[in-house]
Design a protein around this motif. Structure first.
Motif, PDB file in Angstrom:
ATOM      1  N   ILE A 160      -3.585  -3.374   1.915  1.00  0.00           N
ATOM      2  CA  ILE A 160      -2.135  -3.272   1.748  1.00  0.00           C
ATOM      3  C   ILE A 160      -1.452  -4.573   2.178  1.00  0.00           C
ATOM      4  O   ILE A 160      -0.546  -5.071   1.491  1.00  0.00           O
ATOM      5  CB  ILE A 160      -1.580  -2.081   2.551  1.00  0.00           C
ATOM      6  CG1 ILE A 160      -2.076  -0.766   1.953  1.00  0.00           C
ATOM      7  CG2 ILE A 160      -0.049  -2.098   2.568  1.00  0.00           C
ATOM      8  CD1 ILE A 160      -1.801   0.450   2.823  1.00  0.00           C
ATOM      9  N   ASP A 185      -4.233   7.079   2.619  1.00  0.00           N
ATOM     10  CA  ASP A 185      -3.172   6.209   2.094  1.00  0.00           C
ATOM     11  C   ASP A 185      -1.906   6.339   2.932  1.00  0.00           C
ATOM     12  O   ASP A 185      -1.216   5.348   3.209  1.00  0.00           O
ATOM     13  CB  ASP A 185      -2.843   6.560   0.639  1.00  0.00           C
ATOM     14  CG  ASP A 185      -3.758   5.862  -0.353  1.00  0.00           C
ATOM     15  OD1 ASP A 185      -4.530   4.977   0.072  1.00  0.00           O
ATOM     16  OD2 ASP A 185      -3.707   6.199  -1.542  1.00  0.00           O
ATOM     17  N   ASP A 186      -1.591   7.566   3.317  1.00  0.00           N
ATOM     18  CA  ASP A 186      -0.396   7.800   4.134  1.00  0.00           C
ATOM     19  C   ASP A 186      -0.537   7.116   5.497  1.00  0.00           C
ATOM     20  O   ASP A 186       0.393   6.462   5.985  1.00  0.00           O
ATOM     21  CB  ASP A 186      -0.165   9.300   4.332  1.00  0.00           C
ATOM     22  CG  ASP A 186       0.139  10.020   3.030  1.00  0.00           C
ATOM     23  OD1 ASP A 186       0.734   9.394   2.144  1.00  0.00           O
ATOM     24  OD2 ASP A 186      -0.213  11.204   2.908  1.00  0.00           O
ATOM     25  N   ASN A 225      -0.367   3.182   5.078  1.00  0.00           N
ATOM     26  CA  ASN A 225       0.998   2.726   4.811  1.00  0.00           C
ATOM     27  C   ASN A 225       1.873   2.837   6.056  1.00  0.00           C
ATOM     28  O   ASN A 225       2.718   1.967   6.314  1.00  0.00           O
ATOM     29  CB  ASN A 225       1.602   3.511   3.655  1.00  0.00           C
ATOM     30  CG  ASN A 225       1.146   3.001   2.304  1.00  0.00           C
ATOM     31  OD1 ASN A 225       1.369   1.847   1.956  1.00  0.00           O
ATOM     32  ND2 ASN A 225       0.485   3.851   1.532  1.00  0.00           N
ATOM     33  N   LYS A 275       3.754  -0.296   8.001  1.00  0.00           N
ATOM     34  CA  LYS A 275       5.197  -0.239   8.217  1.00  0.00           C
ATOM     35  C   LYS A 275       5.530  -0.433   9.693  1.00  0.00           C
ATOM     36  O   LYS A 275       6.461  -1.176  10.053  1.00  0.00           O
ATOM     37  CB  LYS A 275       5.759   1.091   7.713  1.00  0.00           C
ATOM     38  CG  LYS A 275       7.282   1.130   7.689  1.00  0.00           C
ATOM     39  CD  LYS A 275       7.796   2.228   6.782  1.00  0.00           C
ATOM     40  CE  LYS A 275       9.313   2.105   6.591  1.00  0.00           C
ATOM     41  NZ  LYS A 275       9.828   3.082   5.618  1.00  0.00           N
TER      42      LYS A 275
END
Length: 341
Positions: A25, A228-229, A232, A236
């Motif tokens: 990411i 994925d959650d 991410n 963040k």
């Protein structure tokens, strides 16, 4: 406040499950990433190499095979890289393995974390975000689990080392004003997952026609959270360091260092283990052979994340439904193992 980085971001455990996702990411966002991993044989090294293959060769990615418990090597890495941010995701994982090899947990999770903190202090990093675990809550029946709860009663050595990380990070935030954020992960699953985790173990058993081991006769609940959650959320938080002037009374407990933060990151919808197995059977198109067993030492009965603080401070919430996440995992599992059989 999201920071724009020019110096590289250091990702430990870059060949690991969550670390490889976080590195990808960050690269997708245009950051330079220096990944480190010791590539140990706790589980299939070929799986780690395959994850790493998806990162090597990409513009902006550099990899070093380094053990975080190696004090000298880690000091040199920090000096050479001079990272602006550190995503610390390397650790000796697993609750049950800590019963067999306790020293591995102290070496990696305590001594290794000490080396990370010292590197951050020496280089003046803008933010250290590190993986903690829902296991620190032990068998507390006070659910959903909140970071305001007392977590002084872990029931596994793995959990104790993760609680130690949080305490050590607080000391360094207090003494050296290092912005640190701990993220307590809740039962992460998904493609490229760890073979020692339930979803992987169950899928492998189903596909091979072998029994799946169901502990406590299935009377367990887990806050299954899609990778994925999680990844991410890590990115963040990583790019939004704590600010001292954000330590308002509604966000910070009295006595907590102004640059120290701690959050749960989970699905906030615990699922009974038997319900998860039923959903897995559905997406796999195949029934499981079930072997019911007693509770295992170190296991907890339930995990359930209160993520209200993460939602408040970052406007971030996990969203992937269990059936969708399990279907993605089974698709990956079938493809990966057919290609590597």
């Amino acid at each position: 406040m999201t920071s724009q980085t020019t110096a590289p971001i250091l990702v430990t455990g870059a060949a690991g499950f969550i670390g490889s996702y976080v590195a990808r990411i960050l690269l997708d966002q245009g950051h330079q990433v220096v990944g480190i991993d010791n590539m140990n044989a706790y589980y299939d090294v070929d799986l780690k190499k395959a994850r790493l293959d998806g990162l090597t060769g990409r513009n902006g990615f550099v990899f070093h095979r380094v053990d975080i418990a190696d004090r000298h090597a880690m000091s040199e890495i920090f000096k050479d890289v001079g990272p602006s941010h550190v995503a610390h995701l390397a650790a000796q994982p697993g609750v049950r393995y800590s019963l067999e090899n306790p020293h591995a947990y102290i070496e990696s999770n305590v001594s290794g974390f000490m080396n990370i903190l010292e590197g951050c202090r020496a280089c003046g990093v803008e933010h250290l975000a590190y993986a903690s675990s829902s296991s620190v809550y032990g068998n507390s029946r006070d659910v959903p689990y909140s970071t305001d709860q007392n977590v002084d009663h872990p029931i596994s050595l793995y959990a104790a080392t993760k609680k130690s990380n949080e305490l050590m990070a607080h000391v360094y935030s207090h003494l050296w004003n290092i912005p640190t954020t701990g993220l307590r992960f809740f039962t992460v699953y998904g493609p490229w997952g760890r073979p020692d985790m339930a979803v992987y173990l169950f899928t492998r058993a189903i596909r091979s026609g072998k029994p799946i081991k169901i502990f406590n006769n299935g009377n367990l609940r887990r806050d299954f959270t899609y990778v994925d959650d999680i990844a991410n959320g890590v990115v963040k938080v990583l790019l939004s360091p704590p600010q001292a002037d954000d330590a308002t009374p509604d966000k910070q407990q009295p006595g907590v260092a102004p640059m120290y933060r701690l959050y749960n990151i989970g699905n906030s919808e615990p699922v009974n283990l038997m319900e998860m197995i039923g959903t897995l059977e559905k997406v796999a198109g195949q029934k499981a052979v079930k072997e019911f067993l007693p509770m295992q030492p170190g296991d907890v009965y339930e995990t359930f994340a209160d993520t209200s603080a993460l939602e408040r401070d970052f406007d971030f919430k996990v969203y992937t439904p269990l059936e969708e996440g399990l279907a993605a995992f089974v698709d990956w599992y079938d493809g990966y193992h057919s290609a590597n059989s």
